[in-house]
Write an enzyme that holds these catalytic residues in place. Sequence first.
Site, PDB file in Angstrom:
ATOM      1  CG  ASN A 318      95.008  97.110  51.641  1.00 11.77           C
ATOM      2  OD1 ASN A 318      96.130  96.943  52.083  1.00 11.77           O
ATOM      3  ND2 ASN A 318      94.174  96.531  52.612  1.00 11.77           N
ATOM      4  CG  HIS A 349      88.493  93.712  55.460  1.00 16.17           C
ATOM      5  ND1 HIS A 349      88.648  93.141  53.839  1.00 16.17           N
ATOM      6  CD2 HIS A 349      89.953  94.511  55.761  1.00 16.17           C
ATOM      7  CE1 HIS A 349      89.486  94.708  54.035  1.00 16.17           C
ATOM      8  NE2 HIS A 349      89.976  95.287  53.895  1.00 16.17           N
TER       9      HIS A 349
END
Length: 495
Positions: A318, A349
């Site tokens: 990521n 998140h």
Amino acid sequence: QVNFVVCQLFALLAAVWFRTYLHSSKTSPFIRHVVATLLGLYLALFCFGWYALHFVIQSGISYYIMIIIGVENMHKYCFVFALGYLTVCQITRVYIFDYGQYSADFSGPMMIITQKITSLAFEIHDGMFRKNEDLTPSQRCLAVRRMPSLLEYLSYNCNFMGILAGPLCSYKDYITFIEGRSYQLQQSEANGKEDTKYEQTDPSPNIAVAQKLLICGLSLLFHMTVTKTLPVEYNIDDNFRATASWPVRFFYLYVSLMAARPKYYFAWTLADAINNAAGFGFRGYDKNGVTRWDLISNLRIQQIEFSTSFKMFLDNWNIQTALWLKRVCYERATFSPTIQTFILSAIWHGVYPGYYITFLTGVLMTLAARAVRNNIRHYFVQCPAVKLCYDIITWMATQVAISYTVVPFVLLSVKPSFTFYSSCYFCLHIASILVLLVFPLKRTQKGSKNHASVQPVWSKKLEEENLLQKNNYSTTNNSFNQKQEITCRYQALKQ
């Protein structure tokens, strides 16, 4: 999931059409902005229905904040609003609608939009308020010197290439792509001087797109066959915990978490291929003259699977989110930047408890791995044979530590997460704490600043140039304005 794949395949075809028929040499930037935005909102509406309005509302209010508040403090207000709005949406989706399910998960695209809103706000603040000499070389080259129009802002946040799965890109890179500025190519001549040339035609992304689609196909095949036979939940199965030996349990832990990664490989690589198909993502040529289409790539699979340190894994997983966390948090934190960065990552998140357990565990693992590396590694790098043994051991330790850390991220809830950790007697938590008690943890930030103050000028030039290249902040082929970017690079090396 079917909607997502169908929309991304449609976006891939639209990207080819966009590059072919709406090329910057044939169409004005205004038309390209309008089409990219409308296609993006259409895909969002198809996937999420009227939940897609959240994307427009979040972007619209953030733009209003930027205009009203002004460049001095707008980055703070935009950061709080965008992250707060995302969190409220995540709470309602998880705890009001459907816990543990990802149906109508409109918060996924909002996570990418939140990254874009906050990073652009900081870039405008850097470019229009802060003094040039107060900026780092990367901040100086990413700084935005004028306020974007509403159309440019919506196009950046909601374009069809990245609205569903990203990845994050800098605002200047996106505007450069839309406006079709010529590709800048720097080649080193035999005498060591750099000759700046300009491409007359855009390099073709077809080979890069085909390679990435092949990776997508293999990842999807692996996910549909192997992943389902190795569920992560089996790690907390009562019978498995009671009968399996420790080596077997740790081996299954590794292979089950490794099998969970291909779905991310598929989604992120497909998103990268879509941007490349539209002509976005070119980052120059390598030393062999081969085109590089990895400007906004989100992962490096080989480095992930063979990483020999916690940091190496995080640096290649990521990637754009890691850069976002670094730019808006780590580099600007006044204390405990590592802890603040992991907490921000957990908040971004979502609101599942497993996320917070994972990232708090990640703080321990990161600090412990850093302490071990700083205090031990230099003893094993002199002899190639010894270093090979060290790399094998650290690879095994890294893969087990990563798998151990991310189990709650997959299980989501508190009870199964603590069931897993208690069945392992919190062994790696305890080991990390002991490592931090035994080995001193160097204050790398402060030390590096003091070291920089006594470095010779030529050393700082080389170091800053390497930093620009490493973090994809190189102005090659991605300048907001070619003349401004060349000046920016020159000034950064001159400091």
